[in-house]
Design an enzyme around this catalytic site. Structure first.
Site, PDB file in Angstrom:
ATOM      1  N   SER A  74       1.205  41.240  -5.366  1.00 46.56           N
ATOM      2  CA  SER A  74       1.048  42.103  -6.546  1.00 46.56           C
ATOM      3  C   SER A  74      -0.334  42.138  -7.158  1.00 46.56           C
ATOM      4  O   SER A  74      -0.581  42.930  -8.065  1.00 46.56           O
ATOM      5  CB  SER A  74       2.049  41.693  -7.621  1.00 46.56           C
TER       6      SER A  74
ATOM      7  N   SER B 294       2.655  44.923  -8.283  1.00 47.17           N
ATOM      8  CA  SER B 294       3.090  45.258  -9.622  1.00 47.17           C
ATOM      9  C   SER B 294       1.959  45.228 -10.646  1.00 47.17           C
ATOM     10  O   SER B 294       2.149  45.706 -11.762  1.00 47.17           O
ATOM     11  CB  SER B 294       4.179  44.285 -10.071  1.00 47.17           C
TER      12      SER B 294
ATOM     13  N   LYS C 100      -2.478  41.683 -17.897  1.00 47.25           N
ATOM     14  CA  LYS C 100      -1.175  42.238 -17.497  1.00 47.25           C
ATOM     15  C   LYS C 100      -0.118  41.891 -18.540  1.00 47.25           C
ATOM     16  O   LYS C 100      -0.172  40.813 -19.149  1.00 47.25           O
ATOM     17  CB  LYS C 100      -0.810  41.646 -16.124  1.00 47.25           C
TER      18      LYS C 100
END
Lengths: 96, 486
Positions: free
Chosen positions: B179, B155, B80
């Site tokens: 997330s 997210s 990420k």
């Protein structure tokens, strides 16, 4: 509760943010929606929570006080927006 | 060459270790898959192909010479965009960090590299990890591989979509209020939010420091167990990291069905009927195998989103104050005055959702409102922790759907922040309590979209979650990942 435009501008100032005048109404509407939603916590009974519960004494997490190599000046320079002679450059703050 | 990209994590590990294929064969297959399909998914923000190919070649050499760094040498892992990799852009999908190249590795990254994992950065995300749909990225909207008209969750939507689209077998995300678990659920894969403090946050760009935790997403349970065992453990550089050793995978054992006590929730109107059906039929199956179901009252937890948003935004307003245009990232300097430099750099650098959260956080920390909001939310958080302690005195594990709905359409909830926040209604309390939870795929709805089950355990009992996930692996294997992206 609902916040008015003046209070929102004050919070924006504290946050070092500027809300575009054309967005202010939308921002205010959304902000108040969120505020009303989180407002439900004001109805929660939290009287049973003591200070000991809130700040449990878990001790500190400390490292040995030993000097270690940090980032080099050239590494810092590589990600700084403006860097000269070992300093971050900022606009003039002292009037002469 | 066989289509290696189709393989699950466990088969990739097996194939590499038996010499059936090399890390280079594998990476070439994955790169072809990404190059053919990522224009439809947009899971990755940038693509440094040369360095990925080089890392795989080095791993191939190590394996050829009989000196692999570990049994994981050559396994590709998505990362990420808020986890720092040295000399790689870490933008948190924000304009304010558009050109920021990290000068150091996050601890989790260091640990993965030491074992020979091949890093595949930069998975798209909601800006600074704020969002539940990956529509808040400053650069692109990631799509769900099961249906590209829909969001992948957020997210960590880029990481989840990359795994579900078979671009990588496993990826790292970060979980502040759901997330990792919510996108894992919406993309039909596994996603773990570990116990707070078991994975170092050093090098994870902070959203809300007391809630954030790096966690793996994987096509199968073995990928979760392996990556968690590599990245967990005490780190001197993170004062919030617990003084415990790395997770030992040999602790994972299937639990005895008979007498297993499972906490369940009452289905409310917020849960979509198909999700409720999949959840209830799983519970019925568990009961038929001898597990004992215990009804739990989650009424306090229904307040967790407001508590979460007050605490998370207060921490974000404080954490993001470091982005001022002076030391790193983007600088906007319209008038040559210091105050204007701060304000313009921040106002042009942060997206709308990030600004909204900074404002809410500044509000709840401000003198007149601190007691009513932030102080109160901290006390309410203690009640949530105690609530979980109470549950775990009665049950071994808690099962809930991970998300109340399956993947929603792109744009469906962007105009209403409350609707978007409610996407995390079943996951946020876990972060407030600091306990571990994992999402496991258990079925599909009538549109063919995946449904996830959230398994929650007491703090430091990831072994129970993993053992249980293995026990229901037949269910999870029903959710096949899409080979064709439409």
């Amino acid at each position: 509760m609902n916040l008015n435009e003046e209070s929102l501008q004050k919070i924006a100032e504290l946050s070092r943010l500027k809300i575009d005048p054309k967005d202010i109404q939308n921002f205010l509407t959304d902000f108040n929606k969120v505020l009303n939603y989180v407002d439900t916590i004001t109805e929660l009974n939290v009287s049973s929570v003591s200070d000991e519960d809130l700040y449990p004494n878990e001790g500190n997490s400390l490292r040995a006080d030993k000097a270690k190599e940090g980032l080099s000046r050239s590494q810092i320079e590589s990600f700084a927006p403006s860097f000269q002679n070992g300093y971050f450059v900022v606009p003039k703050v002292i009037e002469t | 060459m066989k289509e290696l990209w189709k393989l699950k994590y466990s088969d990739i590990k097996k194939g590499l270790n038996s010499g059936e294929f090399t890390p280079t064969d594998l990476i070439q297959s994955l790169i072809s898959r990404i190059e053919a399909e990522d224009s439809k998914i947009k899971a990755f923000l940038s693509w440094e192909k040369e360095s990925i190919v080089k890392a795989a070649a080095e791993s191939t050499e190590r394996r050829k010479s009989g000196k692999p760094l570990s049994e994981f040498d050559g396994i590709p892992i998505g990362v990420k965009d808020n986890i720092c990799i040295e000399n790689t852009i870490t933008s948190c999908a924000s304009k304010i960090l558009e050109n920021y190249r990290s000068p150091f590795h996050a601890t989790a990254i260091e640990k993965l590299l030491a074992k020979g994992f091949v890093l595949i950065p930069r998975a798209n995300m909601d800006e600074f990890a704020m969002g539940s749909s990956t529509e808040n990225s400053a650069y692109q909207v990631t799509k769900n591989p099961f249906d590209t008209a829909r969001i992948p969750g957020g997210s960590s939507g880029g990481s989840a979509a990359a795994v579900a689209a078979s671009f990588v077998p496993v990826a790292l995300g970060s979980d502040t209020g759901g997330s990792v678990r919510q996108p894992a659920s919406l993309c039909g894969i596994f996603g773990l939010k570990p116990t707070y403090g078991t994975v170092s946050r050093y090098g994870l760009v902070a959203y809300a420091s007391s809630l954030d935790q790096i966690g793996p997403l994987s096509k199968d349970i073995d990928g979760i167990i392996d990556v968690y065992s590599v990245i967990s453990g005490k780190d001197q550089r993170d004062a919030t990291s617990k003084n415990i050793p790395a997770f030992d995978p040999s602790k994972v054992k299937e639990l005895p069905w008979k007498g297993l006590k499972i906490g369940k929730m009452k289905i409310t109107s917020e849960i979509e009927p198909d999700v409720a059906k999949a959840y209830e039929s799983l519970l019925a199956e568990l009961e038929s195998k001898g597990a004992q179901l215990v009804d739990l009252d989650f009424s306090l937890l229904s307040n967790s989103i407001p508590i979460y948003y007050i605490i998370a935004t207060a921490e974000c307003s404080s954490n993001l104050s470091r982005f001022d245009g002076i030391r790193f990232g983007q600088r906007k300097d319209p008038s040559g005055k210091l105050e204007d430099l701060y304000v313009t750099s921040r106002s042009e650098g942060f997206g709308k959702e990030v600004q909204r959260r900074i404002l809410l956080g500044t509000f709840s920390l401000s003198a007149g409102y601190y007691d009513a909001y932030y102080g109160r939310a901290q006390k309410a958080r203690v009640l949530i922790k105690k609530e979980y302690e109470g549950y775990f005195s009665k049950v071994d594990l808690i099962l809930q759907p991970t998300s109340p709905t399956t993947a929603f359409k792109v744009g469906e909830k962007t105009s209403d922040p409350i609707q978007m926040y409610k996407a995390d209604i079943l996951t946020t309390s876990v972060n407030l309590a600091g306990v571990p939870a994992m999402s496991v795929p258990i079925g599909k709805d009538s549109n063919g979209l995946p449904i996830g089950l959230q398994i929650t355990a007491p703090a430091l009992h990831e072994d129970k979650i993993f053992g249980f996930a293995k026990m229901i692996s037949d269910w999870a294997s029903k959710v096949e990942l899409p080979e064709t992206i439409k």
